[in-house]
Design an enzyme around this catalytic site. Structure first.
Site, PDB file in Angstrom:
ATOM      1  N   GLY B  86       0.789  -1.201  -0.414  1.00  0.00           N
ATOM      2  CA  GLY B  86      -0.059  -0.094  -0.221  1.00  0.00           C
ATOM      3  C   GLY B  86       1.141   1.460  -0.326  1.00  0.00           C
ATOM      4  O   GLY B  86       1.729   0.946  -0.939  1.00  0.00           O
ATOM      5  N   LEU B  87       0.707   1.814   1.124  1.00  0.00           N
ATOM      6  CA  LEU B  87       0.897   3.813   0.462  1.00  0.00           C
ATOM      7  C   LEU B  87       1.256   3.917  -0.654  1.00  0.00           C
ATOM      8  O   LEU B  87       2.260   4.200  -1.176  1.00  0.00           O
ATOM      9  CB  LEU B  87       2.015   3.271   1.983  1.00  0.00           C
ATOM     10  CG  LEU B  87       1.646   3.191   3.086  1.00  0.00           C
ATOM     11  CD1 LEU B  87       3.107   2.896   4.040  1.00  0.00           C
ATOM     12  CD2 LEU B  87       1.286   4.491   3.805  1.00  0.00           C
ATOM     13  N   CYS B  88       0.035   3.988  -1.816  1.00  0.00           N
ATOM     14  CA  CYS B  88       0.594   4.423  -3.204  1.00  0.00           C
ATOM     15  C   CYS B  88      -0.481   5.247  -3.321  1.00  0.00           C
ATOM     16  O   CYS B  88      -0.482   5.309  -4.937  1.00  0.00           O
ATOM     17  CB  CYS B  88       1.185   3.487  -3.744  1.00  0.00           C
ATOM     18  SG  CYS B  88       0.292   1.943  -4.139  1.00  0.00           S
ATOM     19  N   GLY B  89      -0.864   5.823  -2.296  1.00  0.00           N
ATOM     20  CA  GLY B  89      -1.975   6.776  -2.783  1.00  0.00           C
ATOM     21  C   GLY B  89      -3.410   6.462  -3.043  1.00  0.00           C
ATOM     22  O   GLY B  89      -4.136   5.056  -3.065  1.00  0.00           O
TER      23      GLY B  89
END
Lengths: 137, 291
Positions: B86-89
């Site tokens: 994750g952590l990709c907008g």
């Protein structure tokens, strides 16, 4: 100088060879075949094996895995899953891989596992092709 | 009045967060370069492949090959390719959203929809909302052609068994570093490749070729390969898009951290000033009282 044919070997990781050569020998579906300059349009599937080309006195051998090749307009293009130069092959590693594959194949045959068998056969074929390619230098 | 110490702890906390996001941004930038190179290296292969496929399928009629058979569409399978992390907008969310709208519209038409997920994020988000037939997770960080082959073979087998009549691939197409577009591409039945737009001068010379073995047998080999190529391409694009999306997301996060720190610093300084003024007033008041 004799006429030459353009040879291209392309894998998913990029083009490997792009040269004018005198003759190409490749492991086709129905056995090895050779292609010289101005060959008629031709399309064949490629088996695991070694591909050789000659350029004057230079002779280069590559190990290729499955794919296909196309000849048209005095150009021969190989689209294969992987290609390795004979000079870059680690024979010891290939030998070990061959032994491993043989063992696995024997096991798969004993237990009648089709999937493992096809996998072992494929890796055995690759290992044998690597060894052959490396030795034919 | 906010407590001085509290504000100070908060400032240092936000600063640490921004260090992390900045590092992640740089890592994503480096990985993006690798992924883009991989994509570029694959381009000549696909270009050549499409050329040959269009030469070959020029003469072929549909329904001649099992993989090209157009059937009455009753069940549809979607291959959803997302990233593992994750952590990709909103990148993965956008792909999942596209998948969900597709599922809804197909179900409205009375068709059955099943899913195959490549990438952990898509699986996590879709598992509860739809029927996931199979998942391939934790392969996106270092995938190879054989991973794509595994997926493509499975999809083709399912199609040949008649469990699915149509297969589509959903993934985030890599347009540029700044834009990744969720896209759906038809996968099965195999579409005859028409002459690619802008290349009308590709001659239809299929009749003149010598085939070894026959055209049919070559197609039998080429079609599965062609499917591999599509899946591999989708995976490559998702890989590159993921890093590009993460780069932008982390850049935004770093900027947001900077804003928060500057706001908090103002609060801290005001509080400090107020404390100083209060103390001064105490001292002056005390001195006055002694007079």
């Amino acid at each position: 100088m004799a006429q030459q044919i353009r040879l291209e070997v392309v894998t998913p990781k990029g083009a490997v060879v792009n040269e004018d050569v005198d003759i190409v020998n490749a492991p086709g579906y129905g056995g090895d075949f050779g292609v010289l300059a101005n060959h008629a349009p031709f399309l064949s599937t490629i088996k695991i094996g070694s591909l050789t080309y000659e350029q004057g006195r230079k002779r280069v051998t590559l190990m290729v895995t499955g794919g296909f090749c196309e000849v048209s307009n005095n150009k021969i293009t190989f689209l294969v899953e992987s290609a390795e130069f004979g000079s870059e092959i680690d024979v010891d590693r290939a030998m070990r891989a061959k032994e491993r594959a043989e063992k696995r194949l024997a096991q798969a045959l004993q237990h009648d596992e089709t999937l493992n068998r096809t996998r072992a056969e494929a890796s055995l074929k690759r290992a044998i092709a690597r060894i052959k390619t490396a030795k034919s230098r | 009045m906010p407590n001085l110490k509290e504000v100070k702890t908060k400032i240092s906390g936000v600063k640490k967060t921004s260090q992390i996001t900045k590092a992640m941004n740089m890592v994503a930038a480096a990985r993006l370069r690798g992924a883009q190179e991989k994509m570029e290296a694959f381009r000549p292969y696909t270009a050549k492949f499409n050329e040959t496929m269009s030469n070959l399928s020029g003469g072929a009629t549909t329904n001649q090959f099992p993989l090209m058979e157009n059937r009455d569409v009753k069940s549809i399978e979607l291959l959803v390719v997302t990233s593992d992390r994750g952590l990709c907008g909103s990148y993965n969310a956008n792909i999942v959203k596209l998948a969900l709208t597709k599922i809804k519209s197909y179900e409205k038409e009375g068709k059955q929809v099943s899913l195959v997920c490549v990438g952990k994020k898509g699986y996590q988000l879709l598992n509860k909302k739809a029927k996931v037939r199979k998942k391939y997770t934790d392969i996106m960080s270092s995938f190879q052609m054989f991973n794509a082959r595994e997926v493509a073979t499975d999809l083709a087998d399912n199609f040949l068994k008649g469990n699915s009549d149509k297969v589509e691939v959903l993934f985030g197409r890599f347009r540029s570093v700044a834009s990744q577009v969720p896209t759906a591409v038809p996968f099965l039945p195999v579409q005859p490749v028409e002459n690619i737009a802008g290349k009308e001068n590709v001659k239809k010379i299929s009749g003149d070729y010598i085939y070894e073995p026959s055209t049919e047998e070559i197609m039998d080999v080429l079609q599965p390969l062609y499917l591999n190529v599509i899946v591999y391409q989708a995976m490559l694009e998702v890989g590159a898009s993921e890093h590009a999306a993460r780069m932008t997301a982390m850049d935004n996060a770093t900027n947001a951290c900077k804003d928060i720190v500057s706001n908090l610093t103002v609060v801290y300084n005001k509080a400090r000033q107020a404390a100083v003024t209060n103390e001064l007033m105490d001292i002056v008041g005390g001195a006055e009282a002694l007079k």
